[in-house]
Design an enzyme around this catalytic site. Structure first.
Site, short mmCIF file in Angstrom:
data_model
loop_
_atom_site.label_atom_id
_atom_site.label_comp_id
_atom_site.label_asym_id
_atom_site.label_seq_id
_atom_site.Cartn_x
_atom_site.Cartn_y
_atom_site.Cartn_z
N SER A 22 0.83 -1.20 0.00
CA SER A 22 0.00 0.00 0.00
C SER A 22 0.87 1.25 0.00
O SER A 22 1.99 1.25 0.55
CB SER A 22 -0.85 -0.03 1.27
OG SER A 22 -1.43 1.23 1.50
N TYR A 31 -2.20 -1.21 10.88
CA TYR A 31 -2.49 -1.83 9.57
C TYR A 31 -1.38 -1.46 8.58
O TYR A 31 -0.79 -2.32 7.92
CB TYR A 31 -3.85 -1.37 9.01
CG TYR A 31 -3.93 -1.61 7.52
CD1 TYR A 31 -4.07 -2.90 7.02
CD2 TYR A 31 -3.79 -0.56 6.60
CE1 TYR A 31 -4.09 -3.13 5.64
CE2 TYR A 31 -3.80 -0.79 5.24
CZ TYR A 31 -3.95 -2.07 4.76
OH TYR A 31 -3.94 -2.30 3.40
N LYS A 34 2.08 -3.64 6.45
CA LYS A 34 2.54 -3.64 5.04
C LYS A 34 4.03 -3.33 4.98
O LYS A 34 4.77 -3.93 4.20
CB LYS A 34 1.75 -2.61 4.22
CG LYS A 34 0.28 -2.93 4.10
CD LYS A 34 0.05 -4.25 3.37
CE LYS A 34 -1.40 -4.63 3.30
NZ LYS A 34 -1.63 -6.00 2.84
#
Ligand code: NAD
Ligand code: WQD
Length: 342
Positions: free
Chosen positions: A127, A152, A156
């Protein structure tokens, strides 16, 4: 003979669109998903679009034993496309352990089993959040990654670091991490798309739900940013454009065109649009008036983030083709279709 691939998280939003693209290109797809954020009916929808129902196994990929036996049954694959993850930014702030446990263990289990069975090719869903607060725009892959503002996002960044570490010592691993900007829209058949459960966190589903009367009003988070109209700027891309990039990325690995065994690519249009640009496009393409008002900035948001997608344009021969108007209309058609069928 058809090549077979594993798609983890393949019943989800981006995974289902990508499955359609791979099937259309002649691949056999086996989807593995625990259905924690998707529905089994997606498999029939994929069949309606492509004529083929993908093979499916319902497995929690954090379960080491079950993942092992899944790979035993599907070791004859030419690659893994790893979408499976939890993705709600706000929830990850409340439940960091859940997010690290889920997203990191999925990756570790997938990598371990790929190594066991000599499966080389991995495409990983990353992302733009790995760039944190960008120093220059548009952002290239060479920009320093920074600690993202949410757990979150950090899953990544950490996941990319794990893949990179392994790529330095693994004889066989060939990985590509795709850094998505802001995917929106739905397949033009309107058979698959995003159906967020509860109150949407993301802008586009909030806009379509407001227009559909499910939400009273869109709150525009911040109108005092240092941007042309004061609202935050993002790089929105159509999910079908995004899905196609995965086929091209795997093709690069299968044809051994990579320059190193861990590569990263930005996937965006390269154009930054503000929240007001998105609202205006939505109102223009749908002919509707959206009820919105300005509110405080949302914690953790960066003022502007948009890609330089030239590396993907050149090396993957990929380019986003659909415009903001295509995307806002596509999102609205999907929303209407959802309401009609529920
Ligand atoms: P999604 O939630 O629609 O799809 C993810 C799928 O993974 C779901 O079907 C879910 O059931 C499955 N899953 C979650 N945990 C699992 C587990 N333990 N075992 C098996 N399956 C599990 O999300 P999406 O929008 O399609 O995102 C796909 C990927 O792209 C994710 O990795 C996400 O973090 C990443 N990503 C998404 C966006 C976005 O805006 N949608 C942006 C950047 C990156
Ligand atoms: C876009 C813009 C908001 C909702 C997030 C994740 C990222 C990736 C994609 C993946 C921002 C504004 C939003 C609303 C608003 N995730 N907004 N009112 O934050 O760029 O990226 O989704 O899985 O990791 O961080 O996307 O759609 O939430 O917001 O004004 O009700 O819309 O402030 O400027 P974001 P978004």
């Amino acid at each position: 003979m058809k090549q077979k691939i594993i798609i983890t998280g393949g019943t989800g939003y981006i995974g289902s669109h990508t499955t359609v693209e791979f099937i259309t290109k002649g691949f056999n797809v086996v989807i593995v998903d625990n259905l924690s954020n998707s529905d089994i009916s997606v498999l029939d929808r994929i069949k309606e679009i492509t004529g083929t129902k993908p093979e499916f196994e319902q497995i929690d990929l954090t379960d080491n034993e079950k993942t092992k036996s899944f790979f035993e049954r599907h070791k004859d694959v030419s690659g893994v496309i790893n979408f499976a993850a939890l993705k709600a930014v706000g929830e990850s702030v409340q439940k960091p352990i859940l997010y690290y446990q889920n997203n990191i263990n999925i990756l570790l289990n997938v990598l371990e089993n790929m190594e066991t069975h000599g499966i080389s090719n991995l495409i990983f869903s990353s992302s733009a959040t790995v760039y944190g607060l960008p120093e220059t725009l548009p952002i290239t892959e060479n920009a320093q990654t920074k600690r993202p503002t949410s757990p979150y996002g950090n899953t990544k960044k950490v996941a990319e670091e794990i893949i990179e570490d392994l790529s330095k010592v693994s004889e066989s691993l060939n990985a590509i991490s795709l850094r998505y900007f802001n995917p929106i829209g739905a397949h033009n058949s309107l058979k698959i798309g995003e159906a967020p459960s509860g109150i949407p966190n993301n802008l586009m589903p909030f806009i379509t739900q407001t227009a559909a009367g499910v939400r009273d009003e869109l709150k525009v988070f911040g109108n005092d940013y240092d941007t042309p109209d004061g609202t935050a700027v993002r790089d929105y891309l159509h999910v079908v454009d995004l899905a196609k990039a995965h086929v091209l990325a795997l093709d690069r690995l299968l044809h051994k065109r990579s320059k190193s065994n861990f590569e990263v690519y930005n996937l965006g249009t390269g154009i930054g649009y503000s929240v007001l640009d998105v609202i205006q496009s939505f109102e223009k393409t749908t002919g509707l008036k959206l009820n919105y008002s300005f509110d405080q900035r949302r914690e953790g948001d960066v003022p502007q983030l948009y890609s330089n997608p030239l590396k993907a344009n050149k090396e993957l021969q990929w380019k986003a083709t659909l415009s903001l108007d295509d995307m806002t209309l596509s999102s609205w058609e999907w929303e209407q279709n959802l309401r009609k069928n529920n």
